[in-house]
Design a protein around this motif. Structure first.
Motif, PDB file in Angstrom:
ATOM      1  N   ALA A 137       0.829  -1.217   0.000  1.00  0.00           N
ATOM      2  CA  ALA A 137       0.000   0.000   0.000  1.00  0.00           C
ATOM      3  C   ALA A 137       0.856   1.257   0.000  1.00  0.00           C
ATOM      4  O   ALA A 137       0.536   2.234  -0.691  1.00  0.00           O
ATOM      5  CB  ALA A 137      -0.924  -0.009   1.215  1.00  0.00           C
ATOM      6  N   THR A 138       1.946   1.261   0.769  1.00  0.00           N
ATOM      7  CA  THR A 138       2.758   2.481   0.924  1.00  0.00           C
ATOM      8  C   THR A 138       4.126   2.380   0.246  1.00  0.00           C
ATOM      9  O   THR A 138       4.781   3.390   0.014  1.00  0.00           O
ATOM     10  CB  THR A 138       2.980   2.779   2.411  1.00  0.00           C
ATOM     11  OG1 THR A 138       3.628   1.638   3.013  1.00  0.00           O
ATOM     12  CG2 THR A 138       1.683   3.046   3.124  1.00  0.00           C
ATOM     13  N   GLY A 139       4.568   1.167  -0.049  1.00  0.00           N
ATOM     14  CA  GLY A 139       5.883   0.988  -0.655  1.00  0.00           C
ATOM     15  C   GLY A 139       7.023   1.006   0.347  1.00  0.00           C
ATOM     16  O   GLY A 139       8.184   0.900  -0.036  1.00  0.00           O
ATOM     17  N   ILE A 140       6.716   1.121   1.635  1.00  0.00           N
ATOM     18  CA  ILE A 140       7.782   1.153   2.643  1.00  0.00           C
ATOM     19  C   ILE A 140       8.193  -0.273   3.009  1.00  0.00           C
ATOM     20  O   ILE A 140       7.452  -1.223   2.761  1.00  0.00           O
ATOM     21  CB  ILE A 140       7.340   1.904   3.919  1.00  0.00           C
ATOM     22  CG1 ILE A 140       6.173   1.187   4.581  1.00  0.00           C
ATOM     23  CG2 ILE A 140       6.994   3.338   3.599  1.00  0.00           C
ATOM     24  CD1 ILE A 140       5.786   1.765   5.933  1.00  0.00           C
ATOM     25  N   ARG A 141       9.387  -0.420   3.580  1.00  0.00           N
ATOM     26  CA  ARG A 141       9.865  -1.722   4.049  1.00  0.00           C
ATOM     27  C   ARG A 141       9.625  -1.789   5.553  1.00  0.00           C
ATOM     28  O   ARG A 141       9.951  -0.848   6.282  1.00  0.00           O
ATOM     29  CB  ARG A 141      11.350  -1.916   3.772  1.00  0.00           C
ATOM     30  CG  ARG A 141      11.787  -1.564   2.401  1.00  0.00           C
ATOM     31  CD  ARG A 141      11.885  -2.640   1.389  1.00  0.00           C
ATOM     32  NE  ARG A 141      12.026  -4.002   1.778  1.00  0.00           N
ATOM     33  CZ  ARG A 141      11.776  -5.011   0.916  1.00  0.00           C
ATOM     34  NH1 ARG A 141      11.344  -4.758  -0.305  1.00  0.00           N
ATOM     35  NH2 ARG A 141      11.939  -6.265   1.290  1.00  0.00           N
ATOM     36  N   CYS A 152      15.596   6.158   6.150  1.00  0.00           N
ATOM     37  CA  CYS A 152      15.583   5.908   4.712  1.00  0.00           C
ATOM     38  C   CYS A 152      16.967   5.482   4.243  1.00  0.00           C
ATOM     39  O   CYS A 152      17.979   5.817   4.868  1.00  0.00           O
ATOM     40  CB  CYS A 152      15.101   7.139   3.941  1.00  0.00           C
ATOM     41  SG  CYS A 152      16.135   8.598   4.152  1.00  0.00           S
ATOM     42  N   VAL A 153      16.976   4.731   3.155  1.00  0.00           N
ATOM     43  CA  VAL A 153      18.228   4.303   2.533  1.00  0.00           C
ATOM     44  C   VAL A 153      18.326   5.046   1.203  1.00  0.00           C
ATOM     45  O   VAL A 153      17.660   4.685   0.240  1.00  0.00           O
ATOM     46  CB  VAL A 153      18.238   2.777   2.292  1.00  0.00           C
ATOM     47  CG1 VAL A 153      19.613   2.346   1.769  1.00  0.00           C
ATOM     48  CG2 VAL A 153      17.896   2.037   3.571  1.00  0.00           C
ATOM     49  N   PRO A 154      19.118   6.124   1.141  1.00  0.00           N
ATOM     50  CA  PRO A 154      19.167   6.940  -0.082  1.00  0.00           C
ATOM     51  C   PRO A 154      19.874   6.215  -1.229  1.00  0.00           C
ATOM     52  O   PRO A 154      20.385   5.120  -1.065  1.00  0.00           O
ATOM     53  CB  PRO A 154      19.972   8.175   0.348  1.00  0.00           C
ATOM     54  CG  PRO A 154      20.055   8.124   1.833  1.00  0.00           C
ATOM     55  CD  PRO A 154      19.971   6.668   2.190  1.00  0.00           C
ATOM     56  N   GLY A 155      19.891   6.880  -2.369  1.00  0.00           N
ATOM     57  CA  GLY A 155      20.532   6.311  -3.543  1.00  0.00           C
ATOM     58  C   GLY A 155      19.504   5.821  -4.541  1.00  0.00           C
ATOM     59  O   GLY A 155      18.312   6.101  -4.426  1.00  0.00           O
ATOM     60  N   ARG A 156      20.007   5.081  -5.554  1.00  0.00           N
ATOM     61  CA  ARG A 156      19.103   4.600  -6.596  1.00  0.00           C
ATOM     62  C   ARG A 156      18.048   3.667  -5.976  1.00  0.00           C
ATOM     63  O   ARG A 156      18.386   2.758  -5.234  1.00  0.00           O
ATOM     64  CB  ARG A 156      19.918   3.837  -7.649  1.00  0.00           C
ATOM     65  CG  ARG A 156      19.131   3.554  -8.923  1.00  0.00           C
ATOM     66  CD  ARG A 156      20.002   2.839  -9.928  1.00  0.00           C
ATOM     67  NE  ARG A 156      21.167   3.644 -10.310  1.00  0.00           N
ATOM     68  CZ  ARG A 156      22.165   3.177 -11.053  1.00  0.00           C
ATOM     69  NH1 ARG A 156      22.150   1.940 -11.490  1.00  0.00           N
ATOM     70  NH2 ARG A 156      23.173   3.975 -11.379  1.00  0.00           N
ATOM     71  N   GLY A 157      16.791   3.929  -6.303  1.00  0.00           N
ATOM     72  CA  GLY A 157      15.711   3.123  -5.720  1.00  0.00           C
ATOM     73  C   GLY A 157      15.635   3.285  -4.219  1.00  0.00           C
ATOM     74  O   GLY A 157      15.548   2.295  -3.474  1.00  0.00           O
ATOM     75  N   GLY A 158      15.690   4.529  -3.756  1.00  0.00           N
ATOM     76  CA  GLY A 158      15.694   4.812  -2.315  1.00  0.00           C
ATOM     77  C   GLY A 158      14.535   4.128  -1.594  1.00  0.00           C
ATOM     78  O   GLY A 158      13.439   4.022  -2.131  1.00  0.00           O
ATOM     79  N   GLN A 159      14.817   3.673  -0.384  1.00  0.00           N
ATOM     80  CA  GLN A 159      13.803   2.945   0.375  1.00  0.00           C
ATOM     81  C   GLN A 159      13.564   3.616   1.724  1.00  0.00           C
ATOM     82  O   GLN A 159      14.493   4.173   2.316  1.00  0.00           O
ATOM     83  CB  GLN A 159      14.268   1.502   0.622  1.00  0.00           C
ATOM     84  CG  GLN A 159      14.401   0.692  -0.654  1.00  0.00           C
ATOM     85  CD  GLN A 159      15.019  -0.676  -0.376  1.00  0.00           C
ATOM     86  OE1 GLN A 159      15.966  -0.799   0.390  1.00  0.00           O
ATOM     87  NE2 GLN A 159      14.453  -1.699  -1.001  1.00  0.00           N
ATOM     88  N   VAL A 160      12.314   3.508   2.188  1.00  0.00           N
ATOM     89  CA  VAL A 160      11.968   3.983   3.534  1.00  0.00           C
ATOM     90  C   VAL A 160      11.688   2.754   4.394  1.00  0.00           C
ATOM     91  O   VAL A 160      10.946   1.859   3.982  1.00  0.00           O
ATOM     92  CB  VAL A 160      10.730   4.903   3.498  1.00  0.00           C
ATOM     93  CG1 VAL A 160      10.293   5.269   4.905  1.00  0.00           C
ATOM     94  CG2 VAL A 160      11.038   6.160   2.692  1.00  0.00           C
ATOM     95  N   VAL A 161      12.316   2.726   5.557  1.00  0.00           N
ATOM     96  CA  VAL A 161      12.187   1.573   6.461  1.00  0.00           C
ATOM     97  C   VAL A 161      11.516   2.029   7.752  1.00  0.00           C
ATOM     98  O   VAL A 161      11.905   3.047   8.336  1.00  0.00           O
ATOM     99  CB  VAL A 161      13.577   0.977   6.788  1.00  0.00           C
ATOM    100  CG1 VAL A 161      13.432  -0.251   7.682  1.00  0.00           C
ATOM    101  CG2 VAL A 161      14.331   0.640   5.512  1.00  0.00           C
ATOM    102  N   GLU A 182      10.677  11.283   5.571  1.00  0.00           N
ATOM    103  CA  GLU A 182      11.676  10.401   4.943  1.00  0.00           C
ATOM    104  C   GLU A 182      11.727  10.588   3.429  1.00  0.00           C
ATOM    105  O   GLU A 182      12.797  10.613   2.838  1.00  0.00           O
ATOM    106  CB  GLU A 182      11.364   8.926   5.279  1.00  0.00           C
ATOM    107  CG  GLU A 182      11.457   8.585   6.754  1.00  0.00           C
ATOM    108  CD  GLU A 182      12.801   8.933   7.361  1.00  0.00           C
ATOM    109  OE1 GLU A 182      13.800   8.961   6.630  1.00  0.00           O
ATOM    110  OE2 GLU A 182      12.855   9.208   8.574  1.00  0.00           O
ATOM    111  N   TRP A 183      10.552  10.741   2.800  1.00  0.00           N
ATOM    112  CA  TRP A 183      10.550  10.962   1.343  1.00  0.00           C
ATOM    113  C   TRP A 183      11.211  12.299   1.011  1.00  0.00           C
ATOM    114  O   TRP A 183      11.846  12.443  -0.037  1.00  0.00           O
ATOM    115  CB  TRP A 183       9.116  10.936   0.792  1.00  0.00           C
ATOM    116  CG  TRP A 183       8.490   9.568   0.787  1.00  0.00           C
ATOM    117  CD1 TRP A 183       7.372   9.171   1.449  1.00  0.00           C
ATOM    118  CD2 TRP A 183       8.979   8.392   0.117  1.00  0.00           C
ATOM    119  NE1 TRP A 183       7.125   7.833   1.245  1.00  0.00           N
ATOM    120  CE2 TRP A 183       8.093   7.329   0.420  1.00  0.00           C
ATOM    121  CE3 TRP A 183      10.068   8.126  -0.699  1.00  0.00           C
ATOM    122  CZ2 TRP A 183       8.269   6.036  -0.065  1.00  0.00           C
ATOM    123  CZ3 TRP A 183      10.248   6.827  -1.184  1.00  0.00           C
ATOM    124  CH2 TRP A 183       9.352   5.810  -0.873  1.00  0.00           C
TER     125      TRP A 183
END
Ligand SMILES: [Zn+2]
Length: 317
Positions: A137-141, A152-161, A182-183
């Protein structure tokens, strides 16, 4: 030599007085993006002044050329003329040595910081692939952990945890505020901003300006991300979320929602909001522009004065 001395005095003044003035400037908390730009401008201005001082010592005559070929040819002629005398050779070698040392030291520390950050992120991504699950639903890990944390894990394809502990503690509006924060880090490439300040501090840790910038920029980056988040989220919701997340720091090389700056950010979020205003914004922009232009102006000033003395401009037709 006048330009060289002016540039060195300017660099020393900015590197020592600049951080004292900026640390006392409370407007940075009201408009953190301008604060970040001010630290970056002073840092860039100091580096530029030292590099130009080295170049002006090596080639004391201002180069006014129109093409690259002409520029390189003139450089070669000037260097040959400088090395024609023992004093000139000594000054030129010292000037070029400063340029080479400063630029290579910055490049080395920037590369080392980039490699360390990339290594930490790679390890983090590998761990996250095994230990987390994606919320469709949100795309977060989501990380199963009792401690409340978000980063968050920045860089290509950044992720929010976000940890399961945080999901259990945060209300819906608080979680939305944290995710917006985080975004904002990811979209603003705040990791690059922090890494640049860190690399400069590592390169020349004895320079007060660079040490202060590496200390202040991460704090301002968090406030800037808060400002972006509160465009769509309630300030009180974000403040409550920060209180829930407490001072839980993000893993090394990553940016989190909590951390050591959380208390100051909560105070800022619950205080009445005062817009920075157009006048203050223009004044800050003018100061930042002046910091960027001054080294070039100081390098060019003696040459312009010389040309004015020998090439007077006639204002009559
Ligand atoms: Zn953050």
């Amino acid at each position: 030599m006048i330009a060289t001395l002016l540039l060195l005095v300017y660099a020393m003044a900015v590197a020592t007085i600049g951080p004292r003035l900026l640390r006392r400037s409370h407007w940075q908390e009201r408009y953190p993006r301008a604060g970040i730009a001010a630290w970056q401008a002073l840092s860039a201005s100091t580096v530029a002044a030292v590099l130009l001082a080295g170049l002006s010592a090596a080639m004391p005559v201002m180069l006014v050329t129109t093409t690259l070929t002409e520029f390189l040819h003139t450089c070669a002629m000037l260097l040959r003329a400088q090395y024609a005398t023992p004093t000139g050779a000594l000054i030129t070698t010292a000037g070029l040595g400063v340029v080479l040392m400063v630029s290579s030291r910055i490049a080395w520390c920037a590369a080392r910081t980039a490699i360390e950050v990339a290594r930490a992120r790679r390890a983090q991504r590998l761990s996250l692939a095994v230990l987390t699950r994606e919320d469709p639903a949100t795309g977060i890990r989501i990380l199963e952990h009792a401690e409340a944390a978000a980063y968050c894990v920045p860089g290509r394809g950044g992720q929010v945890v976000v940890t399961s502990g945080a999901l259990g503690q945060l209300a819906v509006d608080e979680l939305e505020a944290v995710l917006a924060h985080e975004w904002a880090h990811l979209r603003g490439r705040h990791d690059v901003v922090v890494a640049t300040a860190t690399a400069l501090r590592d390169a020349f840790s004895f320079v007060p300006l660079f040490a202060a910038a590496a200390d202040q920029v991460p704090r301002l980056v968090e406030m800037a991300a808060d400002d972006v988040a509160t465009r769509s989220a309630n300030r009180g919701s974000l403040a409550n979320a920060l209180l829930s997340l407490g001072g839980t720091p993000a893993p090394v090389g990553l940016l989190g929602a909590g951390g050591s700056t959380a208390a100051a950010r909560v105070r800022r979020l619950v205080a009445p909001s005062h817009p920075f205003g157009m006048v203050r914004g223009l004044a800050a922009a003018a100061g930042i522009a002046a910091a960027l232009v001054l080294p070039l102006a100081l390098a060019a000033a003696p040459a312009l004065a010389f040309s004015q003395a020998y090439c007077p401009v006639s204002w009559t037709a």
